[in-house]
Design a protein around this motif. Sequence first.
Motif, mmCIF file in Angstrom:
data_model
loop_
_atom_site.group_PDB
_atom_site.id
_atom_site.type_symbol
_atom_site.label_atom_id
_atom_site.label_comp_id
_atom_site.label_asym_id
_atom_site.label_seq_id
_atom_site.Cartn_x
_atom_site.Cartn_y
_atom_site.Cartn_z
ATOM 1 N N GLY A 1 157.577 49.144 -14.461
ATOM 2 C CA GLY A 1 158.577 47.567 -12.858
ATOM 3 C C GLY A 1 158.323 47.495 -12.116
ATOM 4 O O GLY A 1 156.881 47.715 -11.841
ATOM 5 N N ASN B 1 155.285 48.322 -22.543
ATOM 6 C CA ASN B 1 155.547 48.861 -21.555
ATOM 7 C C ASN B 1 156.252 49.455 -19.937
ATOM 8 O O ASN B 1 155.475 48.332 -19.178
ATOM 9 C CB ASN B 1 154.460 50.228 -21.971
ATOM 10 N N GLY B 2 157.332 50.227 -20.031
ATOM 11 C CA GLY B 2 157.695 50.874 -18.913
ATOM 12 C C GLY B 2 158.735 48.765 -18.254
ATOM 13 O O GLY B 2 158.493 49.680 -17.506
ATOM 14 N N LYS C 1 163.681 50.100 -20.616
ATOM 15 C CA LYS C 1 164.209 50.687 -21.469
ATOM 16 C C LYS C 1 164.608 52.121 -22.003
ATOM 17 O O LYS C 1 165.690 52.652 -21.828
ATOM 18 C CB LYS C 1 163.351 50.377 -23.348
ATOM 19 N N SER C 2 163.904 53.310 -22.245
ATOM 20 C CA SER C 2 164.106 54.281 -21.665
ATOM 21 C C SER C 2 165.145 54.493 -19.976
ATOM 22 O O SER C 2 166.081 55.411 -20.109
ATOM 23 C CB SER C 2 163.011 55.533 -22.015
ATOM 24 N N THR C 3 164.663 54.130 -19.495
ATOM 25 C CA THR C 3 165.276 54.469 -18.389
ATOM 26 C C THR C 3 167.008 53.816 -17.627
ATOM 27 O O THR C 3 167.850 54.762 -18.151
ATOM 28 C CB THR C 3 164.693 53.436 -17.064
ATOM 29 N N HIS D 1 159.935 50.377 -30.306
ATOM 30 C CA HIS D 1 158.896 49.545 -30.552
ATOM 31 C C HIS D 1 158.487 48.929 -31.660
ATOM 32 O O HIS D 1 157.630 47.626 -32.262
ATOM 33 C CB HIS D 1 157.705 49.454 -29.999
#
Length: 294
Positions: free
Chosen positions: A54, A86-87, A90-92, A229
């Motif tokens: 981010g 990556n980063g 998405k997971s956040t 992914h």
Amino acid sequence: MSTNGSERDAPFIRLENFSLSFPVLHGSARSLKKSLLKSVKRSVGRGMGHQVGGAVHGDDVLLVQALDHVSFEAGPGERIGLIGHNGAGKSTLLRALAGIYESSVGSLTLHGETHALLDPMAGMNRDLTGRENIRLFARYNDLERVHAVALERDVESFAGLGAFIDLPVRLYSSGMAVRLGFALATAPRPQILLMDEWFLAGDQHFQDKAEARLTDLVAHADIMIVTSHSMPILRRWCTRILWMEHGRVRMDGPASIVIDTYLDAVAGETPAPAPAEERTKGNGSDGQDRLTSS
Ligand SMILES: Nc1ncnc2c1ncn2[C@@H]1O[C@H](COP(=O)(O)OP(=O)(O)OP(=O)(O)O)[C@@H](O)[C@H]1O
């Protein structure tokens, strides 16, 4: 933020200008902060292949902006995939929807019973056997005896661990632990299903079984949001894709269109949609490209 998981009527998710940042360093580490900022600056503009993380900013406190004014709505029947570098956040975003992260910036309204498949080992005691963990799960979820017995049969048969079901989980290989964790985690039937890509772990035979079980789970869920992914999986599973980039939604639309545009941008074959500030005629004031499926 408001959530409500008590009623079994039409679920929905509404995220409005939701932002979330992680403080990672304090003023005493200024030189490290400067070098990190420098390297982030260098990486910006090199193209999709080098994008990671981010946005990083701040003076006395270094902040990683994991989510930056994210807005979207989801309703019954929607199967949404989250893609991005990556980063990208998405997971956040999944964790925010699951109620793990809260923020006072923007709002999240989530209505419906929600279950998150984020970590296959969540709630698992590695010193207990597989069977003991199943029973623990049943007790934790306050299942009646008849349902607890059905759960044990179902998970034992699905996980296919043979004699290992009566051995401590710490002796399992990672694939075996995923089988047990997956079988347990996919037992509940939520209205809103949130999944991280770990569920794709395991051998091909297990993936086929997992997909059949997930298909059933998804059929019972009204809304599904998954991060992965794997474009083939997302094409098969999702009707809609949110393309995340540096904590923002770069594009939101039908799965095949967004995935194709994303892959083209990654390969550098065609320019990605211009960021909001570079567009003279945007699709929305918030910098998101929106496409409709109709
Ligand atoms: N607990 C945390 N503390 C500090 N920074 C974090 C934390 N979790 C995530 N971040 C940062 O937030 C940004 C978004 O991370 P996130 O895990 O959401 O990305 P992602 O899109 O899921 O990435 P990947 O595809 O690599 O899994 C990254 O820059 C990451 O370094």
